[in-house]
Write a protein that holds these residues in place. Sequence first.
Motif, short mmCIF file in Angstrom:
data_model
loop_
_atom_site.label_atom_id
_atom_site.label_comp_id
_atom_site.label_asym_id
_atom_site.label_seq_id
_atom_site.Cartn_x
_atom_site.Cartn_y
_atom_site.Cartn_z
N ALA A 183 72.12 8.87 -3.96
CA ALA A 183 73.29 8.09 -4.38
C ALA A 183 74.56 8.68 -3.74
O ALA A 183 75.41 7.96 -3.22
N ALA B 234 74.59 7.81 -0.10
CA ALA B 234 74.87 6.40 0.15
C ALA B 234 76.36 6.09 -0.02
O ALA B 234 76.96 5.40 0.81
N VAL B 235 76.96 6.61 -1.09
CA VAL B 235 78.39 6.33 -1.32
C VAL B 235 79.22 6.98 -0.21
O VAL B 235 80.14 6.36 0.34
N ASN C 16 78.37 7.52 2.76
CA ASN C 16 78.17 6.76 4.00
C ASN C 16 79.19 5.63 4.13
O ASN C 16 79.53 5.21 5.24
N ALA C 17 79.66 5.13 2.98
CA ALA C 17 80.63 4.02 3.02
C ALA C 17 81.91 4.43 3.74
O ALA C 17 82.63 3.58 4.28
N GLY D 75 76.15 0.77 6.91
CA GLY D 75 76.13 1.30 5.55
C GLY D 75 75.12 0.54 4.69
O GLY D 75 74.37 1.14 3.92
N LEU D 76 75.12 -0.79 4.83
CA LEU D 76 74.18 -1.60 4.03
C LEU D 76 72.74 -1.30 4.44
O LEU D 76 71.84 -1.22 3.59
N SER E 291 71.62 1.51 5.75
CA SER E 291 71.26 2.84 5.27
C SER E 291 70.99 2.79 3.77
O SER E 291 70.03 3.39 3.27
N GLU E 292 71.82 2.06 3.02
CA GLU E 292 71.62 1.95 1.57
C GLU E 292 70.24 1.35 1.27
O GLU E 292 69.50 1.83 0.41
N ARG E 293 69.87 0.29 2.01
CA ARG E 293 68.57 -0.37 1.79
C ARG E 293 67.43 0.62 2.00
O ARG E 293 66.50 0.69 1.21
N LEU F 1 67.54 3.96 1.83
CA LEU F 1 67.53 4.99 0.79
C LEU F 1 66.95 4.42 -0.51
O LEU F 1 66.18 5.07 -1.21
N PHE F 2 67.33 3.18 -0.82
CA PHE F 2 66.80 2.48 -2.01
C PHE F 2 65.28 2.38 -1.92
O PHE F 2 64.55 2.74 -2.85
#
Length: 258
Positions: free
Chosen positions: A208, A211-212, A214-215, A223-224, A226-228, A230-231
């Motif tokens: 988390a 991910a934040v 990374n923004a 960023g989106l 990378s978030e996907r 990591l999720f």
Amino acid sequence: MAYEYILTEKLATGIGLIRLNRPRALNALSPDLMDELGEALLAFDADAGVGCIVITGNERAFAAGADIKAMATASMADMLKQDLIARWETIHRIKTPIIAAVSGYCLGGGCELAMSCDMIVASESAQFGQPEINLGIIPGFGGTQRLTRTIGKALAMEMVLGGRMLSADEAQRFGLVNHVAPVETYLETALKLAAKIAGQAPLAARLAKEAVNNALELSLRQGLQSERQLFQMLFATEDQKEGMAAFIEKRPAQWKGK
Ligand code: CAA
């Protein structure tokens, strides 16, 4: 481990507490202090029993900046060769969430250190500033970049060019600070927030944070993406199975950090 310029303590709540401890110099961030801080951060980051790190100073000063006396006579060649700031980068390698508990002066490198943490809890007496211009220099550890991304260009310019300080309330209003508490209880407030984070699923908390952060570094598309990833990665953990099973069975989850 015994340090000379910081104090460290591992709390039962899963918190690694680091106190900057050069009170007579308002916790000025000397090279030796920054080496010790880096070591302590790496040690807590490698400790599976630590789920959140809190960095604090004392009531009068979180830190009044990089140590001016240590660089007053340095030449450009010295600065390039020693790269005094390079040792400050360790904090950006830490995967464990970090909270700065700030009271009093939080200036120059002190403000940059606080901004390198993931959240800031301030006492009502905290003062945030980047007064390097008064010394004939500019911030060198992210002050012009992190401050601008957090509080916006207009106010960042006023602080970096004019030496304007922000009170704790202003810093909260402009998004630099999470919570403001009385001087007597700001550390307790920070430790409460830290205990909550230390109680979360450890791998999810680390991702988390990543991910934040990374923004602030990546384009929205990157960023989106990378978030996907990591999720999706978290579905390989036992804690995801446990967290969802616990929800369905209406019981508290027992995290394993696996
Ligand atoms: N470096 C080294 N020593 C410092 C220091 C610093 N950044 N800030 C304070 N000190 C020392 C003072 O020299 C003094 O030591 P002595 O008693 O040995 O003289 C002691 O701490 C107490 O300070 P003051 O007597 O100045 O206390 P004050 O209450 O009158 O003023 C203050 C407090 C307004 C914070 C003032 O100390 C001050 O302006 N400090 C410097 C702030 C600053 O310019 N920070 C930026 C540093 S550069 C930087 O950080 C670069 C970067 O981006 C990485």
